[in-house]
Design an enzyme around this catalytic site. Structure first.
Site, PDB file in Angstrom:
ATOM      1  N   LYS A 111       1.105  -1.156   0.371  1.00  0.00           N
ATOM      2  CA  LYS A 111       0.206  -0.060  -0.414  1.00  0.00           C
ATOM      3  C   LYS A 111       0.915   1.415   0.229  1.00  0.00           C
ATOM      4  O   LYS A 111       0.764   1.860  -0.575  1.00  0.00           O
ATOM      5  CB  LYS A 111      -0.947   0.047   1.247  1.00  0.00           C
ATOM      6  CG  LYS A 111      -1.857  -1.334   1.434  1.00  0.00           C
ATOM      7  CD  LYS A 111      -3.216  -0.591   2.192  1.00  0.00           C
ATOM      8  CE  LYS A 111      -4.264  -1.495   1.814  1.00  0.00           C
ATOM      9  NZ  LYS A 111      -5.746  -1.164   2.686  1.00  0.00           N
ATOM     10  N   LYS A 192      -6.523 -10.434  -5.333  1.00  0.00           N
ATOM     11  CA  LYS A 192      -8.014 -11.228  -4.350  1.00  0.00           C
ATOM     12  C   LYS A 192      -9.402 -10.197  -5.158  1.00  0.00           C
ATOM     13  O   LYS A 192      -8.985  -8.868  -4.688  1.00  0.00           O
ATOM     14  CB  LYS A 192      -8.068 -10.664  -2.645  1.00  0.00           C
ATOM     15  CG  LYS A 192      -8.870 -10.958  -1.976  1.00  0.00           C
ATOM     16  CD  LYS A 192      -8.115 -10.605  -0.509  1.00  0.00           C
ATOM     17  CE  LYS A 192      -9.778 -10.141   0.673  1.00  0.00           C
ATOM     18  NZ  LYS A 192      -9.118 -10.105   1.627  1.00  0.00           N
ATOM     19  N   LYS A 195     -13.310  -4.764  -2.396  1.00  0.00           N
ATOM     20  CA  LYS A 195     -14.105  -4.196  -2.508  1.00  0.00           C
ATOM     21  C   LYS A 195     -14.230  -2.623  -2.525  1.00  0.00           C
ATOM     22  O   LYS A 195     -14.819  -1.416  -3.118  1.00  0.00           O
ATOM     23  CB  LYS A 195     -15.022  -4.269  -0.904  1.00  0.00           C
ATOM     24  CG  LYS A 195     -14.905  -3.854   0.217  1.00  0.00           C
ATOM     25  CD  LYS A 195     -15.778  -3.828   1.414  1.00  0.00           C
ATOM     26  CE  LYS A 195     -15.466  -3.916   2.194  1.00  0.00           C
ATOM     27  NZ  LYS A 195     -13.578  -4.590   2.930  1.00  0.00           N
TER      28      LYS A 195
END
Ligand code: TRP
Length: 329
Positions: A111, A192, A195
């Site tokens: 990230k 993965k 959302k």
């Protein structure tokens, strides 16, 4: 009863991946464990959130927990920020954690590599997660592969604290799900299903309408072999088989046989159909809960959840403060 604890971040709308990978299994274990399920709102602001959307997402997740089958009479359902001890224990645990350890977390590395100004919160995220878990003496934590390293970090922090201050925390273990697979992105089966993916075709939202679900499955990335076989060389098809297997309860072999000689088009439509049926039934329950006259029912769920969570957490924090040497009475 052994205690289970887990949470989902309100960083978007829940996906099919959240349902098949987590929620569906939580529903199944409600009778066997003392379950605590929360909405990880404190964690979600480690990436920038729009306040209004965040507020909606938090309430949505509570309603979706229930629509998916979590029973507030069996499980403790709450919102992380309602129990102030999470942030407080996080601070204490910051002092049992080393910068080097947090810098080695792969999720942080991934990230932070994409950003210029890295927030302290993003770096510190695993410590707050440790606090979430250790506050409740959780025996087991159902987490996906991507969170396993964070759970190991939790164990390290707990053991270090116990060694320095005396037995205070229970050492949690990951809860390995009996069934259910990791659900991958429909656009890139090496990632993965998430959302927070910038491409909405990559995930099925629990709010998607039937025709959208069918379109997304039709667009799902596969290969040119055109055979429905479960293999690592066909990661897109493998993912669709996993999804179909989770939804229908059929095993891999049964599915391969069912679609022998069938092309991808028909296979994808069949998977889409089974998913849409499941999601529509969740939506029906959700819509029922989402009525203005039911607002109080939802509030009651998370208030009752907060009450129970707080009573456990405040005892634990007091114990921790005592261990550390703070003046508690
Ligand atoms: N980090 C988890 C995720 O992104 C969410 C989470 C926060 C969590 N605290 C937790 C999961 C404690 C299990 C236990 O998926």
């Amino acid at each position: 009863m052994k205690r289970i604890l887990s949470g989902i971040q309100p960083s978007g709308k829940l996906t099919l991946g959240n349902y098949l990978g987590a929620l569906r299994n939580w529903v199944n274990i409600q009778n066997e464990y003392d379950c605590m399920f929360f909405v990880a709102d404190l964690h979600s602001i480690t990436v920038t959130q729009d306040p209004k959307t965040l507020n909606e997402n938090i309430k949505r997740i509570i309603m979706q927990y229930i629509a998916c089958g979590l029973d507030p009479n069996k499980s403790t359902i709450f919102i992380q920020s309602h129990v102030h001890e999470h942030a407080e224990l996080g601070w204490i645990l910051n002092n049992s954690t080393y910068m080097g350890e947090l810098g080695r977390m792969t999720q942080y590395k991934d990230k932070s590599a994409k950003q210029q100004n890295i927030k302290v919160g993003l770096f510190d995220y695993p410590v707050l997660m440790a606090a979430d878990i250790l506050l409740y003496d959780a025996d087991y934590v159902p987490v996906g592969e991507d969170q396993r390293q964070h759970l190991e970090m939790t164990k390290t922090i707990a053991k270090r604290f116990n060694a320095q201050y005396g037995e205070t925390f229970k050492i949690p273990e990951p809860y390995i799900l009996k069934e259910g697979a990791k659900i991958m992105s429909l656009q890139d089966p090496s990632k993965k299903m998430s959302k927070s993916d910038s491409n909405p075709n990559a995930y099925i939202s629990l709010f998607d309408e039937k025709d959208v679900i069918i379109k997304k499955f039709r667009r799902a990335v596969t290969d040119s072999l055109n055979t429905v076989r479960y293999s690592d060389e066909q990661p897109g098809i493998k993912n669709l088989i996993n999804i179909y297997s989770c939804i229908t309860g059929k095993n891999i072999q049964e599915i391969e046989t069912e679609f022998e000689g069938t092309g991808y088009g028909k296979f994808k439509d069949t998977v889409a159909d089974s998913v849409a049926n499941k999601i529509l039934s969740i939506q029906e329950k959700y819509n029922q809960l989402n009525k203005p006259e039911n607002e109080n029912i939802i509030k009651e769920v998370y208030q009752k959840g907060c009450e129970r969570a707080s009573s456990i957490a405040s005892n634990k924090l007091k114990h921790v403060y005592k261990s550390v040497g703070f003046v508690v009475d």
